[in-house]
Design a protein around this motif. Structure first.
Motif, PDB file in Angstrom:
ATOM      1  N   ASP A 116      40.385  38.501  24.467  1.00 34.04           N
ATOM      2  CA  ASP A 116      41.334  39.384  23.785  1.00 34.04           C
ATOM      3  C   ASP A 116      42.162  38.556  22.811  1.00 34.04           C
ATOM      4  N   ILE A 122      41.231  35.055  29.318  1.00 32.55           N
ATOM      5  CA  ILE A 122      41.717  36.316  28.770  1.00 32.55           C
ATOM      6  C   ILE A 122      41.939  36.200  27.268  1.00 32.55           C
ATOM      7  N   ASP A 145      50.327  42.328  32.119  1.00 34.28           N
ATOM      8  CA  ASP A 145      49.776  43.043  33.261  1.00 34.28           C
ATOM      9  C   ASP A 145      48.362  42.558  33.569  1.00 34.28           C
ATOM     10  N   ARG A 146      47.565  42.380  32.535  1.00 35.66           N
ATOM     11  CA  ARG A 146      46.208  41.870  32.742  1.00 35.66           C
ATOM     12  C   ARG A 146      46.237  40.445  33.306  1.00 35.66           C
ATOM     13  N   GLU A 179      47.127  40.453  37.060  1.00 30.89           N
ATOM     14  CA  GLU A 179      45.991  40.837  37.901  1.00 30.89           C
ATOM     15  C   GLU A 179      44.985  39.703  38.025  1.00 30.89           C
ATOM     16  N   ALA A 180      44.776  38.958  36.948  1.00 29.80           N
ATOM     17  CA  ALA A 180      43.838  37.831  36.989  1.00 29.80           C
ATOM     18  C   ALA A 180      44.344  36.721  37.908  1.00 29.80           C
ATOM     19  N   TYR A 226      51.721  45.180  28.549  1.00 36.91           N
ATOM     20  CA  TYR A 226      50.322  45.463  28.849  1.00 36.91           C
ATOM     21  C   TYR A 226      49.520  44.160  28.943  1.00 36.91           C
ATOM     22  N   LYS A 227      49.826  43.243  28.054  1.00 33.94           N
ATOM     23  CA  LYS A 227      49.086  41.971  28.052  1.00 33.94           C
ATOM     24  C   LYS A 227      49.397  41.159  29.311  1.00 33.94           C
TER      25      LYS A 227
END
Length: 394
Positions: free
Chosen positions: A279, A275, A205-206, A209-210, A202-203
């Motif tokens: 986060d 990010i 994935d972000r 996208e960035a 999940y991490k």
């Protein structure tokens, strides 16, 4: 025009090279074929370096520049010989084409280079100013330019001719390439209680996208410095009821001239830092992949996968001199750039050595099933290499 005897010699040498399988790390038999040929051809000295690169040298009667012909001996593997119309290591001739793995990439050019050096030396009776070198290079298919660094240390060339396929056109540049690794670190737990862990997928994935939102740099000649995701894998794998605590993504980055290891990673690191600031559970590392392979000499070759781009101008004196001599010899090459990466990444991109590319066959035939080289191109490129030697060794 080559005499028939010389045509036959180039064809026979090309076929012999194809008949000796030479996957990366297994180039020893091809190296021996080339050493035997150069010895019989009267090369002044022949040596093999620690990686297995074979380097032959011919001296002119007068002092002058050193010209190096670079041709890699390794090929990509044959995945399924049953899909080939003709056996991939038989070097059979059909319809004026020689078929086989490496015919186009690039045993045809290798045969033409050493033959052209032999013929030129004999015809000129060594009355030229400078030195001719040929290097049969290993492991180019694994990482372009790494083994070539050792050749540079030995030869110190003033000019380099890359023999990669160009359809007899003159290549004066290429985009480089880098292999970039993005890693995400999380916390493992049982997938029945995911809230107790940190899912690294999940991490990442972000982050992916960035990074996709970063606009690629552009060069008017070479095009875009693209960044493309090529694979992704989590760990543990397979993750049987386990939240993955690690994920790795690999990117192919096409490099433009002037880009450095630092400048390429800087915008990527900046996005990842944003990010991680937002986060606190996100943790990333980004770096260049490192490759290590075994050579047929039993030594290891290792290198970071960063291979610079390079570009010369049509107006550069050495380019104009080569074009003029090619035209005099009856050739009319287009002046363009390679669409793929070559050992020029070291010679021109790293070392700043004046480099051009010229080779027989079409670029899109490399690595294909039923790979072949047209005999007409194989013969003609000998004349092209002769013209290049005339241009640079006056």
């Amino acid at each position: 025009m080559l005499k028939q005897e010389r045509k036959d010699e180039v064809i026979d040498l090309c076929r012999e090279l194809i008949q000796n399988k030479s996957y990366s790390g297994e180039e020893g038999n091809v190296a021996q074929v080339l050493k035997t040929y150069m010895d019989k051809a009267g090369f002044d000295d022949i040596q093999t370096d620690k990686y297995g690169n074979v380097i032959g040298h011919i001296k002119g009667k007068a002092k002058g520049p050193k010209i190096l012909f670079d041709g890699h001996m390794d090929t990509v593997p044959v995945e399924d010989a049953g899909k080939w119309q003709y056996p991939p290591f038989a070097a059979e001739i059909h319809d004026n084409r020689i078929y086989g793995r490496g015919a186009s990439d690039m045993k045809g050019a290798v045969a033409a280079m050493v033959a052209a050096a032999k013929f030129f030396t004999k015809d000129m009776d060594r009355n030229f100013a400078g030195d001719i070198y040929f290097a049969g290079v290993v492991h180019e298919e694994c990482f372009e330019g790494v083994a070539a660094r050792e050749v540079s240390k030995i030869v110190h060339p003033d000019y380099v001719v890359i023999g990669e396929s160009s359809n007899l056109n003159l290549k004066i540049g290429q985009r480089g390439r880098a292999e970039i690794v993005l890693e995400s670190f999380g916390k493992s737990c049982h997938s029945a209680n995911p809230e107790k862990g940190i899912n690294a997928v999940y991490k990442i994935d972000r982050a992916i996208e960035a990074l996709r939102q970063i606009k690629p740099l552009h060069h008017d000649v070479l095009g875009d410095g693209i960044l493309e995701l090529t694979d992704i894998k989590s760990a543990p794998y397979p993750g049987a009821s386990v939240v993955p605590d690690y994920c790795r993504a690999t990117y192919d980055r096409r490099l433009l001239t002037g880009e450095t290891k630092e400048s390429v990673l800087e915008p990527l690191k900046r996005e990842l830092a944003k990010i991680m600031h937002e986060d606190k559970e996100a943790k990333y590392k980004i770096s260049y992949a490192v490759g290590e392979e075994k050579c047929y000499t039993d030594n290891s070759i290792r290198g970071e996968r960063f291979f610079p781009g390079w570009l010369y101008k049509k107006e550069d004196d050495f380019v104009k001199n080569i074009v003029a001599e090619l035209n005099t010899a009856g050739f009319s090459p287009e002046i363009t750039q390679y669409n793929f990466c070559t050992n020029g990444s070291h010679y021109a991109g790293e070392a700043g050595i004046k480099t051009i590319g010229m080779g027989p066959s079409k670029e899109n035939i490399a690595h294909t099933v039923n790979e072949y080289i047209e005999i007409e191109q194989l013969v003609k490129v000998v004349g092209c290499y002769t013209a290049i030697m005339k241009a640079l060794l006056k």
